[in-house]
Design an enzyme around this catalytic site. Structure first.
Site, short mmCIF file in Angstrom:
data_model
loop_
_atom_site.label_atom_id
_atom_site.label_comp_id
_atom_site.label_asym_id
_atom_site.label_seq_id
_atom_site.Cartn_x
_atom_site.Cartn_y
_atom_site.Cartn_z
N LYS A 191 0.84 -1.20 0.00
CA LYS A 191 0.00 0.00 0.00
C LYS A 191 0.88 1.25 0.00
CE LYS A 191 -0.48 -0.48 4.98
NZ LYS A 191 -1.11 0.19 6.07
N TYR A 235 17.01 29.99 7.17
CA TYR A 235 15.84 30.70 7.67
C TYR A 235 15.83 30.74 9.20
CZ TYR A 235 13.50 30.29 3.08
OH TYR A 235 13.16 30.38 1.77
C1 PLP Z 1 -3.86 -4.21 8.24
C2 PLP Z 1 -2.38 -4.20 8.07
N1 PLP Z 1 -1.72 -5.37 8.02
C3 PLP Z 1 -0.38 -5.42 7.86
C4 PLP Z 1 0.36 -4.25 7.75
C5 PLP Z 1 1.85 -4.34 7.58
O1 PLP Z 1 2.50 -3.87 8.72
P1 PLP Z 1 4.09 -3.87 8.77
O2 PLP Z 1 4.52 -2.88 7.76
O3 PLP Z 1 4.40 -3.44 10.16
O4 PLP Z 1 4.54 -5.25 8.45
C6 PLP Z 1 -0.29 -3.02 7.81
C7 PLP Z 1 0.49 -1.78 7.73
O5 PLP Z 1 0.22 -0.77 8.27
C8 PLP Z 1 -1.70 -2.99 7.97
O6 PLP Z 1 -2.37 -1.84 8.02
#
Ligand code: PLP
Length: 385
Positions: A36, A259
């Site tokens: 994602k 700045y």
């Molecule tokens: C529902 C869910 N599962 C798994 C993960 C993966 O987590 P990680 O990056 O800590 O492995 C996430 C990431 O935020 C998540 O939202």
């Protein structure tokens, strides 16, 4: 061609090795790579391809649009949508063969209608809120909700899952409570193929959380979720954020840099001006706190980080010259500025630093893993070295 001074080199060999190591660790559970937010900022399509070729059996995204983009790139592996699917996207989600998570009757009805209209079976996962209290249905609501879903003949509950609040904390008591609640509620429901709860932290440290499937994100990219997670699996950072020195100049004692005049030279100092600022995703919180590597040596960030530029004290390095490579994150020679170190200095987490890299920073894929040109986001060069 994008010849930007600031560039994110993404080592796909590291992604491959991390995926292989995690997949081996969690076996016989399946590993789904979480890609994602554009693959945690590093490029969802290239990362997904490499992860799938290296032991991941599927992918997770947060939003339907992210899954549709992966399908548009030709990725045919299972893709689980972790967040909600708004009814207006139901048709596209079904047509693309994505696997939605359903937690509301409205979304379930829209998806079932789309599946019926397209005469396609639709595997779905149901998220159970065992204590994180974000998305999901409460354990007490689960039997009725699954019963409700049973009316849709095209819809098949393939998975039940939950998400943990404290898997990467020192105290895992609540994570175990969540697992107990999850095991209790799922034992009372009709059996499904895939029960899952583990993120990277749980996958690495808590074997009993691996169940049928592990959703690993940060570990795929080569980072540990927090300092509380055991360094028991070999992970190699995938990102090196690089730039160049664009000016070197002397400032006298009492002169200020940047700045707000927040840094005052206490002696005659040499200052390197470096392309890179918060407009690239380098946090402004690192003003007077960060550290960069030039000529293999650590150089403190002095003055405010601005939108496009930062300044580093190179008084100890008289040989520094315009054009020198600067490593903002990663290794140069024997030195390394780790993402963890910068995250701590910026009072955030590695996840945020990765995902805040802005679109103007070209992602350059290095390593022996091949990335078809068609998979590269517009403006990306495969390797500018
Ligand atoms: C529902 C869910 N599962 C798994 C993960 C993966 O987590 P990680 O990056 O800590 O492995 C996430 C990431 O935020 C998540 O939202």
């Amino acid at each position: 061609m994008n010849c930007g001074l600031v560039r994110a080199e993404v080592d796909l060999d590291a992604v491959a090795a991390n995926t292989r190591n995690l997949a081996r660790l969690v076996r016989p559970a399946r590993l789904f790579a979480v890609v994602k937010a554009d693959g945690y900022g590093l490029g969802a399509v290239p990362v997904a391809r490499v992860a799938l070729a290296s032991g991941a059996s599927g992918l997770c995204v947060a939003r339907p649009e992210e899954g549709l983009a992966l399908r548009a790139a030709g990725i045919s592996a299972p893709i689980l949508i972790l967040g909600p699917t708004v009814p207006v996207l139901a048709d596209q989600v079904v047509r693309a063969g994505l696997t939605p998570t359903v937690c509301e009757p409205g979304a379930a009805a829209a998806l079932a209608r789309a599946a019926e209209a397209q005469s396609r079976p639709l595997p779905v996962h149901v998220k159970i809120d065992t204590g994180l209290h974000r998305y999901g249905i409460l354990p007490s609501e689960a039997p009725a909700f699954l019963n409700h879903l049973a009316q849709y003949s095209r819809l098949r509950v393939e998975g039940l899952w939950t998400h943990l609040a404290t898997a990467d904390e020192a105290d895992r008591t609540f994570a175990y409570e969540q697992l107990a609640r999850f095991n209790e509620v799922t034992a009372a429901l009709p059996a499904v193929a895939l029960r899952h709860a583990a993120n990277t932290a749980a996958a690495v440290d808590l074997p009993e959380f691996r169940l049928d499937l592990v959703r690993a994100g940060i570990g795929i990219y080569g980072y540990y979720p927090s300092r509380h997670v055991g360094r028991t699996v070999a992970l190699r950072p995938a990102l090196t954020l690089k730039s160049r020195v664009i000016r070197v100049h002397e400032v006298g004692p009492g002169e200020t840099v940047g700045y707000g005049r927040t840094w005052v030279a206490r002696r005659s100092s040499r200052i390197a001006l470096v392309a890179g600022g918060y407009g690239d995703g380098y946090p402004r919180q690192l003003s007077n706190r960060g550290v960069v590597l030039i000529r293999g040596r650590r150089c403190p960030v002095v003055g405010r980080v601005s939108m496009d530029l930062l300044t580093a004290d190179v008084t100890h390095l008289p040989e520094v010259a315009v054009g020198d490579e600067v490593v903002l994150v990663g290794r140069q020679g024997d030195e390394e500025v780790t993402l963890d170190e910068l995250a701590e200095l910026a009072e955030t987490i590695p996840y945020e630093l990765l995902t805040r890299l802005t679109p103007r920073v070209p992602r350059i894929y290095v390593g022996s893993q091949s990335v078809p040109e068609a998979d590269l986001p517009e403006g990306t060069e495969k390797d500018l070295r």
